[in-house]
Scaffold this active site. Structure first.
Site, PDB file in Angstrom:
ATOM      1  N   HIS A 149       2.342   1.957  -3.176  1.00 40.21           N
ATOM      2  CA  HIS A 149       1.473   2.931  -3.827  1.00 40.21           C
ATOM      3  C   HIS A 149       2.046   4.338  -3.778  1.00 40.21           C
ATOM      4  O   HIS A 149       1.336   5.302  -4.061  1.00 40.21           O
ATOM      5  CB  HIS A 149       0.082   2.915  -3.186  1.00 40.21           C
ATOM      6  CG  HIS A 149      -0.647   1.628  -3.398  1.00 40.21           C
ATOM      7  ND1 HIS A 149      -1.905   1.383  -2.880  1.00 40.21           N
ATOM      8  CD2 HIS A 149      -0.306   0.493  -4.064  1.00 40.21           C
ATOM      9  CE1 HIS A 149      -2.303   0.160  -3.224  1.00 40.21           C
ATOM     10  NE2 HIS A 149      -1.346  -0.399  -3.940  1.00 40.21           N
ATOM     11  N   ASP A 191       0.868  -1.178   0.000  1.00 41.07           N
ATOM     12  CA  ASP A 191       0.000   0.000   0.000  1.00 41.07           C
ATOM     13  C   ASP A 191       0.905   1.229   0.000  1.00 41.07           C
ATOM     14  O   ASP A 191       2.036   1.158  -0.448  1.00 41.07           O
ATOM     15  CB  ASP A 191      -0.957  -0.030   1.196  1.00 41.07           C
ATOM     16  CG  ASP A 191      -2.286   0.665   0.909  1.00 41.07           C
ATOM     17  OD1 ASP A 191      -2.256   1.805   0.422  1.00 41.07           O
ATOM     18  OD2 ASP A 191      -3.348   0.088   1.192  1.00 41.07           O
TER      19      ASP A 191
END
Length: 391
Positions: A238, A215
């Protein structure tokens, strides 16, 4: 520079104080067993409480070995500074234990050092199949590996976290905390495994660290100010994000974030600001992204004010988050998508004073010339610009 001087003074004081008449409390003397199976929560807590309640500096020492420990909270306030020295490896319980926010927590502590070179193994593969927060907002999240609540004048360094069930390291309601030389690792497809998440905190410094996860490498959310991120390697993941913002009613402004001298490699996003389409109004301002290298990044520079990771979304209105005073300076490398710069701002509160200086990106894979995309943004550009700016 002033912020760096403040950090140096604080941590010099902490180190000096701990060196005076320090007492070392070995968790093995409190019954801890390094067999990787026995729950050592009670032994760790007994050592912590003795350290916390005595006058003067203390070291809670976890020696070499593998220690299983259940969810535990080390709470203050304490009477003196404490070093939590993790030389051994800690293992979380297997599986998705429920109704637990965090695996290891520190709360209401001043002058704390957590370090030692040990590894925190969250045993994430045993819990990720039970993650229900990918496709719904109504879910019970898995535990954070290590969380700091209302911790001040402290530092976290030389810690390795692997396979967290959820976020690796969370900072909430903290002031004057320095995070350095941390190594956070989880597979690219692991759900919700943010590296470092910061909220309602001020004067936080993250430096010289490596984050490879599933993430956001770093997420800076509601109520955060004076955050400095430098010399961080991110990828996979991310990217480095401010937000998401504007999802909840009582969120607070975010301001004063600097991200500099970082590398992003193979990430979904590079440097990102994201907000939900909702009526909740806050301001996100005074951000500097400088001296950043991108390698094969899908969205190197992105503002997304229509953020909706799990459709369908209840998009009641345009985002009420006002994004302003954002500078991108000396950013270079490669993009894996044709749109390398994307500013999709709020139609009700357009982005203001977006400044781009010397952005030089190239395409990977030969799809054609790079592009910029703009909606509802007011900005200026200087120096070399590739892709050509859209304002």
């Amino acid at each position: 520079m002033a912020l760096q001087i403040v950090f140096f003074s604080i941590f010099f004081f902490v180190s000096f104080t701990i060196a005076q008449g320090v007492r070392t409390l070995n968790v093995r003397n409190y019954g801890a067993i390094a067999d990787g199976r026995t729950d050592n929560k009670k032994a760790f807590l007994r050592a912590w409480n003795d350290a916390c309640y005595q006058n003067g500096g203390s070291i809670v020492y976890i020696p070499k070995g593998v220690y299983m420990v259940g969810s535990v909270e080390f709470a203050g306030p304490c009477r003196g500074p404490i070093m939590f020295l993790i030389s051994g490896d800690l293992k979380a319980p297997i599986g998705p234990y429920s109704n637990v926010e965090k695996w290891i927590g520190f709360q209401h502590v001043n002058n704390l050092i957590v370090k030692g070179g040990g590894t925190l193994d969250g045993q994430g593969p045993s819990a990720w199949p039970y993650n229900k927060c990918q496709n719904t907002n109504n879910c019970d999240p898995l535990p954070i590996s290590i969380k700091f609540d209302f911790v001040t004048n402290s530092r976290i360094e030389s810690i390795r976290s692997v396979n967290s069930k959820n976020v690796h390291l969370a900072i909430y309601g903290c002031n004057s905390v320095n995070v350095s030389k941390v190594d956070l690792l989880a597979p690219a497809d692991s759900p919700n495994t943010d590296g470092i998440k910061i909220s309602r905190s001020a004067d936080i410094r993250i430096t010289n660290s490596r984050i490879r996860t599933g993430d956001d490498c770093i997420a800076i959310i509601s109520g955060s100010s004076n955050i400095d991120v430098s010399y961080v390697y991110c990828g996979p993941g991310h990217g480095i994000s401010i937000g998401s913002l504007g999802k909840y009613k009582n969120e607070e402004n975010v301001n004063g974030v600097t991200v500099r001298k970082c590398t992003l490699n193979g990430t979904d996003n590079g440097v990102r600001i994201k907000s939900w389409e909702s009526p909740y109004a806050i301001t996100a301002s005074k951000f500097l992204f400088q001296d950043i290298f991108m390698e094969n990044v899908r969205n190197p520079i992105i503002i997304d004010q229509t953020y909706c990771p799990n459709s369908p979304c209840n998009q009641e209105t345009a985002s009420h988050v006002q994004i302003q005073d954002v500078t991108y300076r000396n950013i270079w490398g490669t993009s894996s998508s044709q749109v390398a710069v994307s500013f999709e701002c709020s139609k009700k509160f357009p982005c203001k004073n977006i400044v781009m200086t010397d952005v030089n990106l190239a395409i990977v894979g030969g799809e054609g010339p790079l592009k910029s995309s703009c909606s509802y943004v007011k900005g200026r550009s200087f120096g070399r610009q590739n892709p050509p700016p859209c304002f």
